[in-house]
Each structure stands twice: as structure tokens, then as C-alpha cells.
Design a protein around this motif. Structure first.
Motif, mmCIF file in Angstrom:
data_model
loop_
_atom_site.group_PDB
_atom_site.id
_atom_site.type_symbol
_atom_site.label_atom_id
_atom_site.label_comp_id
_atom_site.label_asym_id
_atom_site.label_seq_id
_atom_site.Cartn_x
_atom_site.Cartn_y
_atom_site.Cartn_z
ATOM 1 N N ALA A 226 7.642 3.264 18.487
ATOM 2 C CA ALA A 226 7.896 1.851 18.771
ATOM 3 C C ALA A 226 6.612 1.085 19.070
ATOM 4 O O ALA A 226 6.541 -0.120 18.829
ATOM 5 N N ALA A 227 5.625 1.756 19.616
ATOM 6 C CA ALA A 227 4.389 1.082 20.000
ATOM 7 C C ALA A 227 3.243 1.367 19.030
ATOM 8 O O ALA A 227 2.079 1.146 19.366
ATOM 9 N N THR A 228 3.562 1.864 17.849
ATOM 10 C CA THR A 228 2.515 2.112 16.852
ATOM 11 C C THR A 228 1.897 0.794 16.410
ATOM 12 O O THR A 228 2.615 -0.098 15.957
ATOM 13 N N SER B 19 0.831 -1.207 0.000
ATOM 14 C CA SER B 19 0.000 0.000 0.000
ATOM 15 C C SER B 19 0.868 1.260 0.000
ATOM 16 O O SER B 19 2.069 1.224 0.285
ATOM 17 N N SER B 20 0.231 2.348 -0.315
ATOM 18 C CA SER B 20 0.863 3.647 -0.072
ATOM 19 C C SER B 20 0.815 3.909 1.432
ATOM 20 O O SER B 20 0.052 3.258 2.156
ATOM 21 N N LEU C 91 3.449 -8.677 4.094
ATOM 22 C CA LEU C 91 2.546 -7.728 4.751
ATOM 23 C C LEU C 91 2.154 -6.641 3.762
ATOM 24 O O LEU C 91 3.020 -6.008 3.146
ATOM 25 N N LEU C 92 0.842 -6.412 3.599
ATOM 26 C CA LEU C 92 0.358 -5.506 2.564
ATOM 27 C C LEU C 92 0.446 -4.039 2.947
ATOM 28 O O LEU C 92 0.667 -3.173 2.089
ATOM 29 N N ARG C 93 0.300 -3.716 4.220
ATOM 30 C CA ARG C 93 0.153 -2.307 4.600
ATOM 31 C C ARG C 93 1.497 -1.649 4.945
ATOM 32 O O ARG C 93 2.296 -2.195 5.715
ATOM 33 N N ASP C 94 1.690 -0.458 4.371
ATOM 34 C CA ASP C 94 2.849 0.382 4.714
ATOM 35 C C ASP C 94 2.362 1.406 5.734
ATOM 36 O O ASP C 94 1.903 2.494 5.368
ATOM 37 N N ILE C 95 2.417 1.027 6.983
ATOM 38 C CA ILE C 95 1.844 1.859 8.050
ATOM 39 C C ILE C 95 2.896 2.821 8.572
ATOM 40 O O ILE C 95 3.998 2.414 8.981
ATOM 41 N N THR C 96 2.584 4.105 8.552
ATOM 42 C CA THR C 96 3.501 5.126 9.072
ATOM 43 C C THR C 96 3.482 5.100 10.599
ATOM 44 O O THR C 96 2.424 4.900 11.206
ATOM 45 N N PRO C 97 4.624 5.265 11.231
ATOM 46 C CA PRO C 97 4.651 5.246 12.707
ATOM 47 C C PRO C 97 4.014 6.494 13.300
ATOM 48 O O PRO C 97 4.008 7.567 12.692
ATOM 49 N N ASN C 98 3.478 6.323 14.483
ATOM 50 C CA ASN C 98 2.923 7.445 15.234
ATOM 51 C C ASN C 98 4.088 8.244 15.821
ATOM 52 O O ASN C 98 4.883 7.712 16.610
ATOM 53 N N PRO C 99 4.255 9.523 15.455
ATOM 54 C CA PRO C 99 5.402 10.294 15.962
ATOM 55 C C PRO C 99 5.455 10.350 17.479
ATOM 56 O O PRO C 99 6.539 10.456 18.065
ATOM 57 N N ALA C 100 4.278 10.256 18.126
ATOM 58 C CA ALA C 100 4.247 10.343 19.586
ATOM 59 C C ALA C 100 4.794 9.085 20.251
ATOM 60 O O ALA C 100 5.304 9.140 21.364
#
Length: 565
Positions: free
Chosen positions: A397-399, A355-356, A385-394
Motif C-alpha cells: 500500500a505504501a510502495t 512500461s514493462s 501514467l507511463l510506469r507500471d510499477i510493481t508493489p513492494n511485497p513488504a
């Protein structure tokens, strides 16, 4: 409206007059009334029912009595000669036969219209419909090796019930795991199928078949019994229309039976195809004929409304199977027959797409490649794994990483099949069968590039892909019959299979060997015995293990009673 009995009596009277001067018909206790004798003959021939005949005889005798009372003239025209002799008009044999044919046609026409001469005859539409079916009762046991890994992910369930959070820092649950160690004994299972075929016109046929099944998976119509005695499901297994513009060519569309020559390492025997196919069979000479199939089959349509609770909808991404096969049947001599075929199958857009960048953790309803995951899968293919999930800046590591998986390899298959049937001494028959499949599109480098390094299985500790592009099978069957039809028919069979992980899509092959899918190798053996006409028993043992990866050995025992009608 005149009574049909009166018309029939008149016709029979004319026939009696025409045959009065001909030779008498032998009959037990003949009547003096030729009409009565003829009616009895029609009963003997099955043209008339006895109750109808009795009514006609009574009326014929009554009318004959009335005729004798009204006039003493003979039935056939007579003319007195000058010397007082009586001359009877001669009716030629050809005229008598013509009268018989006309009377018979009128009798049968009346009988057909009024349904009294053949009470068990069905109307015309019923004569164009045929039925068939089969029922199989199976006892099945599954045995797993104690040394099997207990950490093999059930990716089919992950896709079906997911997405699943693969980040151990944010997820506290395990992914769905396959049972790999606990045996399952004495499972009683049932398969029932019932089909209807209608001859719509000279070259048009329509068919429908329903079948059991625990769910709508495409590779098995077998259903577990039990479940608190709950009623069992029925599914539309086939529904098609076929047109044969010539005796050598048939075009079919809908949900059709497998139109290709193949084995169950590629397509399960229970698998039906949705789509269109053209099938031809052309004799070359007395001993040789050619056959072939071309077809296009939609495997999966993307959801028009995905993602349903998002403003932006996903692009259409339809998956198709295109196939072409050419084969030949050769009668080598009176005791040997050879059948072989080569096929090419292309699965378009069956691979997954990365994914994007997306952010489900921020309320985004889905990612734009979710629909590229397969609708149905078993196990074995290399996945990522299909999803390119962006990390939560806050909290990077636990995104949460809620993921679906997609197929990493493309599939363009070369499929070669060969069957050799031999008649041996002492009425033995031997069938030798071989099947080889090679995935022309297999490319480990492209798979790694497509997955962006996010492979989910079939990798070693160094991240190298452990897979392959080949599958093959050999099988031998020996007995007094190859197809079980009669009581006393029997045969024994044995064979070996090897299916590398990405030799073919894992969603369409036999669900018994290794309990379905690819990345499996092993042997199978068994036998069939005819208990009665169209009833036979089967015993089958299948033993398999993985080709690559963590240990996973499965043995399956199946005992069956098969019937057909």
C-alpha cells in the motif's frame, strides 16, 4: 610597375585627339586642353573623385606643356599639301565611340581594382548578404476567474522536474499545480529577432536568425523583462540552406520557418521546424496558381544513454512529423482573392507507452518507457501514467509510485484553411479566414487500452474520457490595410476559437490564447495602427475557458509596439 595615372592620362589624350575634330562638348569655362575638359566631364558623371581628377589635370597640363616645348606638331597627324594647305586626318564617329568605350572600361577597371573611383562600394561578398529583423515591446496582463479550480496539475512541470510520486500513502507533497486564480498584471515583455541571408550562388541561399526567449520552448521567443536587470538570452531561431533548382521549386533543410499555410490554433507564429521541406509554386494561368509543401521533421530523438546509470539501455524511439499540403491562389476579379489549402500531418510515435513492470523503489534507475514522454508540452491533451510499477511485497500500500506522463492519443490531422481578401468601397479591405482541423486517429477506446486504465486527466467521475477530435477558428479583419507597413495604416480584427483536448498536439500552438495548449474555447479581438513606416501599435484581448473539465477561465490583455527593419 607603371603608374596608373600615366596610363589613364595617355588614354585620355588619345580620346582628346580622336574628338578634336568633332563637335565641342558644352562646359562651363572650358579649357583649351580637351583632356582637362574630359576629366571634368568624368567628375560630373561620378566616375572620378575630385582629388583624383585634380591630380590628373595637373599632370595633363604639365605633359601638354612639355609636348608643346618639344614640338609644335599638332596632336592629330597632319600632311602638307603641294599648295601649302594642311590636311587633318578625319576620325569617323564610330571609331571615336569605340575609343570612348575602351577608355571608360579601362578607367572603371582601374577604379574597381584600386577602390578610388567609388569609395562606398562594398566588396562582392557583401553585396550577396542581406539583413532583416524585428523588435516587439509588449505589456501583458492575465486575469483568472475566482471560480476556477485550484487543483489543475501542471503536467509539463511534472515531466520536467519529475518523476512525481502519485501514491498518497507514500507522498506528502502536492504535484506541481497551475496558477488558476491569482492575476498577473503589467508584465513587460520583449521579443527581438535578427536574421542574415546569404546568396551563396545563383540557386543557393543560407540563412541564420537569432532571437530572444526566456527558455528554449519552441512556441514563443518573447521574454520577460526585469529579473534584476539581468542580461537576456539569445537562441538560434533559424539556420538553414535552400536550393532552388527552378524558380518554381525550393528545397530547404535545417531549422526553417513554417513552410505550411496554417493558423496559430495548430502552429504558433513563432514556431520553426527542424527538418527538410520541398516547396513549389506553379502558376496555371494569369488568375490561378497552385502551391504545395511536403516535409519530414524530427520532433524528438531518444537519448542514446537512457537510462544513464543503468546497465540496460532503452530502445531507440524517435518521434517524427510528416506533412503534405496542396493549395491554390485564385484572383476571382480585381477586388476579390481567394487562397485555400488542405494538409495532412502525421505525428509518428508521439504517443506514450506503458512500461514493462519495473521497481524504482528497489533501486532500479528508471523504467523502459520513460523516454516516450513528450519533450515539450503545454496543456490540454489526454495523458496517462507511463510506469507500471510493481508493489513492494513488504508494504504494497505504501510502495512509492514515482511517475511520468505520456500522451494518450495518436495524431493524424486533416487541416483545411481558407482566406478570402476583398477590396471594399472607400478603400476598405476585408479578410475573412477559417480553419478546421480533425484528428483522424482519435479513438477513445484505443486511448484507454494504451493507458491500461491509468489516465491522468480528461476523465469524469465515472472514469469516462471527456475529450474530442476537432478544432476550428474563424477570424475577420477590416481596415485600410491588412499588413501594417505605413504610418496611418489601420485595421480591426475579431474571431473565435474552439480546440478540443485531442484535436492536435498541445505543444506547438499559440501560447497567448488560454496561455497555450488545447481544451480551450473563446473569442479574441483587437486592432493595429501604423505609428510610422514599419512601426505600428497593437491592442489585443483574448478570453477563453475550457471545453471539458474543471472550470478554468483566462483573460489576456496585450498592448504592443511592433517594429521591423
Amino acid at each position: 610597375m607603371k603608374c596608373p595615372v600615366n596610363r589613364l592620362t595617355l588614354a585620355l589624350g588619345l580620346l582628346a585627339a580622336a574628338t578634336a575634330v568633332g563637335p565641342a562638348v558644352a562646359h562651363a569655362s572650358p579649357s583649351e586642353n580637351a583632356t582637362v575638359n574630359l576629366i571634368r566631364l568624368l567628375v560630373e558623371q561620378g566616375v572620378l573623385k575630385q582629388d583624383k581628377a585634380d591630380a590628373l589635370i595637373a599632370q595633363a597640363e604639365r605633359e601638354a606643356k612639355e609636348a608643346r616645348a618639344a614640338s609644335s606638331a599638332p596632336i592629330v597627324a597632319q600632311a602638307p599639301a603641294a599648295n601649302g594647305e594642311v590636311r587633318v586626318q578625319y576620325v569617323p564617329a564610330i571609331v571615336r565611340q569605340q575609343i570612348r568605350d575602351e577608355i571608360k572600361a579601362e578607367v572603371l577597371s582601374t577604379a574597381k581594382q584600386e577602390h578610388w573611383a567609388a569609395p562606398n562600394t562594398f566588396p562582392d561578398w557583401a553585396s550577396r548578404i542581406s539583413f532583416d529583423g524585428d523588435l516587439r515591446l509588449r505589456g501583458e496582463s492575465r486575469s483568472y476567474a475566482d471560480s476556477n479550480s485550484n487543483e489543475i496539475v501542471d503536467f509539463a512541470k511534472l515531466n520536467d522536474k519529475g518523476p512525481y510520486d502519485v501514491n498518497p500513502n507514500s507522498s506528502s507533497s502536492l504535484p506541481p499545480l497551475l496558477n488558476t486564480r491569482e492575476d498577473r498584471d503589467s508584465i513587460l515583455r520583449l521579443r527581438a529577432r535578427f536574421g542574415l541571408k546569404a546568396q551563396l550562388a545563383e540557386n543557393w541561399v543560407a540563412g541564420i536568425r537569432i532571437a530572444t526567449g526566456s527558455n528554449n520552448n519552441p512556441v514563443s521567443t518573447t521574454q520577460n523583462l526585469g529579473g534584476g536587470f539581468a542580461k537576456k538570452d539569445l537562441w538560434l531561431d533559424q539556420g538553414y540552406v535552400s536550393w532552388s533548382p527552378s524558380e518554381r521549386l525550393t528545397l530547404s533543410g535545417g531549422r526553417i520557418a513554417n513552410p505550411f499555410m496554417s493558423t496559430d490554433i495548430l502552429y504558433s507564429h513563432d514556431l520553426n521546424f527542424d527538418g527538410l521541406a520541398a516547396i513549389f509554386d506553379q502558376p496555371v494561368n494569369r488568375d490561378l496558381s497552385l502551391f504545395g509543401t511536403v516535409g519530414a521533421f524530427p520532433v524528438q530523438y531518444s537519448d542514446d544513454n537512457a537510462t544513464s546509470n543503468g546497465f540496460d539501455k532503452q530502445d531507440s524511439d524517435n518521434k517524427w512529423l510528416y506533412g503534405a499540403q496542396l493549395g491554390a491562389k485564385w484572383a476571382i476579379n480585381d477586388h476579390n482573392r481567394l487562397k485555400g489549402a488542405a494538409a495532412y500531418y502525421r505525428f509518428d510515435d508521439i504517443v506514450g507507452e506503458r512500461s514493462s513492470p519495473c521497481a524504482p523503489w528497489d533501486g532500479q534507475p528508471g523504467c523502459d518507457s520513460d523516454e516516450t514522454r513528450p519533450t515539450f508540452m503545454q496543456k490540454g491533451n489526454t495523458l496517462f501514467l507511463l510506469r507500471d510499477i510493481t508493489p513492494n511485497p513488504a508494504n504494497p500500500a505504501a510502495t512509492p509510485q514515482p511517475q511520468f506522463v505520456g500522451i494518450a492519443s495518436e495524431f493524424e490531422l486533416l487541416d483545411l484553411n481558407l482566406v478570402w481578401d476583398s477590396d471594399l468601397p472607400h478603400d476598405f479591405k476585408l479578410r475573412s479566414q477559417a480553419n478546421y482541423i480533425h484528428n483522424l486517429a482519435y479513438d477513445a477506446g484505443e486511448m484507454r487500452k494504451r493507458s491500461a486504465g491509468q489516465l491522468a486527466n480528461n476523465v469524469d467521475e465515472n472514469g469516462n474520457i471527456k475529450s474530442g477530435s476537432d478544432a476550428w477558428m474563424v477570424q475577420f479583419t477590416l481596415g485600410n490595410a491588412l499588413d501594417m507597413r505605413k504610418a496611418g495604416d489601420w485595421n480591426l480584427f475579431a474571431g473565435y476559437k474552439r480546440i478540443e483536448p485531442d484535436a492536435l498536439p498541445d505543444g506547438f500552438n499559440d501560447s497567448s490564447f488560454h496561455l497555450g495548449g488545447t481544451n480551450a474555447k473563446g473569442y479574441f479581438l483587437g486592432g493595429n495602427y501604423g505609428l510610422a513606416n514599419n512601426v505600428y501599435a497593437t491592442a489585443r484581448w483574448l478570453s477563453s475557458e475550457v471545453v471539458y473539465g474543471a472550470p478554468f477561465d483566462i483573460d489576456v490583455l496585450q498592448l504592443e509596439v511592433n517594429t521591423r527593419f
